[in-house]
Design an enzyme around this catalytic site. Structure first.
Site, mmCIF file in Angstrom:
data_model
loop_
_atom_site.group_PDB
_atom_site.id
_atom_site.type_symbol
_atom_site.label_atom_id
_atom_site.label_comp_id
_atom_site.label_asym_id
_atom_site.label_seq_id
_atom_site.Cartn_x
_atom_site.Cartn_y
_atom_site.Cartn_z
ATOM 1 N N SER A 142 0.846 -1.182 0.000
ATOM 2 C CA SER A 142 0.000 0.000 0.000
ATOM 3 C C SER A 142 0.886 1.238 0.000
ATOM 4 C CB SER A 142 -0.889 -0.005 1.247
ATOM 5 O OG SER A 142 -1.509 1.252 1.438
ATOM 6 N N TYR A 155 -1.471 -0.103 10.701
ATOM 7 C CA TYR A 155 -1.527 -0.560 9.312
ATOM 8 C C TYR A 155 -0.282 -0.112 8.543
ATOM 9 C CZ TYR A 155 -3.432 -1.288 4.608
ATOM 10 O OH TYR A 155 -3.631 -1.697 3.312
#
Length: 241
Positions: A142, A155
């Protein structure tokens, strides 16, 4: 460009979203597909969807954070489809909120899936790739693994770790003719985005990245001549509205 027709791909987190889109993209290319997911019904549904394609498929249930489950699932894939040529580590979860609001359990669950999950699956697949001196490993990361954002400490930390793992493994595996790469998308319109309030449902979805767009990138990079590869592809929406 090289053909990937006839190869076998294992996709984790294959029951929906990006994993499902990857499964369809591979099947259209004539790639045999192994679907691994935590929820059996989801991967079985995707397997049924792939019945229209002239490829072999198998679905296996496994929580990637559990090393023993992964070993058993990978062996089931090998028994059904043979050697695994392509591994796509797509399984991932997110916990979002202010740093002091995230518990230690939140952090551990994200780390166990997003980092240790990749470790477990690569451990189960890599030795045979080295033996054959051939293989492809794609880690879905990501843009949160390239720059931190407010509310994404757990995250982002896990996705930064994915990039570190990918970089190190890439340098080790190049000499074994194994390509290791990361795909780093910004927001992709999937159930994951909706569940974590990353998509409020009011944006013009066609102006944001779709799971199928990411799958197209993975396919195109796997088709590159074996003598080269893209270490990390950072993907952005052109004109989000």
């Amino acid at each position: 460009m090289q053909s990937i027709t006839g190869k076998t791909a294992l996709i984790t987190g294959a029951g929906r979203g990006i994993g499902r889109a990857l499964a369809h993209a591979f099947a259209r290319e004539g790639v045999h597909v192994a679907l691994m997911g935590r929820t059996r019904a989801n991967v079985e549904n995707v397997e049924n969807e792939l019945s229209e394609f002239d490829v072999k498929t198998v679905s296996v249930q496994a929580d990637v954070s559990d090393g023993e489950e992964v070993k058993e699932a990978v062996q089931s894939v090998k028994d059904a489809l043979g050697e695994i040529d392509i591994l796509v580590n797509n399984a991932g979860i997110g916990k979002f909120g202010r740093f002091l609001d995230l518990s230690e359990d939140d952090w551990r669950s994200v780390w166990d899936v997003n980092v240790m999950g990749i470790y477990h699956v690569i451990q189960a697949v890599l030795p045979e790739m080295i033996e054959r001196q051939a293989g492809e490993i794609v880690n879905i990361s990501s843009t949160s693994g390239l720059r931190g954002t407010e509310g994404s400490s757990a995250y982002s930390a896990s996705k930064f770790a994915v990039h570190g793992l990918t970089e190190s493994l890439m340098r080790e595996m190049r000499r074994e003719n194994i390509r290791v790469q990361a795909i780093s998308p910004s927001k992709v319109i999937t159930d994951f985005a909706s569940e974590h309030n990353l998509s409020d449902g009011t944006e013009d979805r066609e102006h944001f990245m779709q799971a199928e767009d990411l799958a197209d990138v993975v396919i195109s990079q796997l088709k590159l001549h074996p003598r080269m590869f893209v270490k990390n592809a950072e993907l952005w929406a052109t004109n989000p509205k």
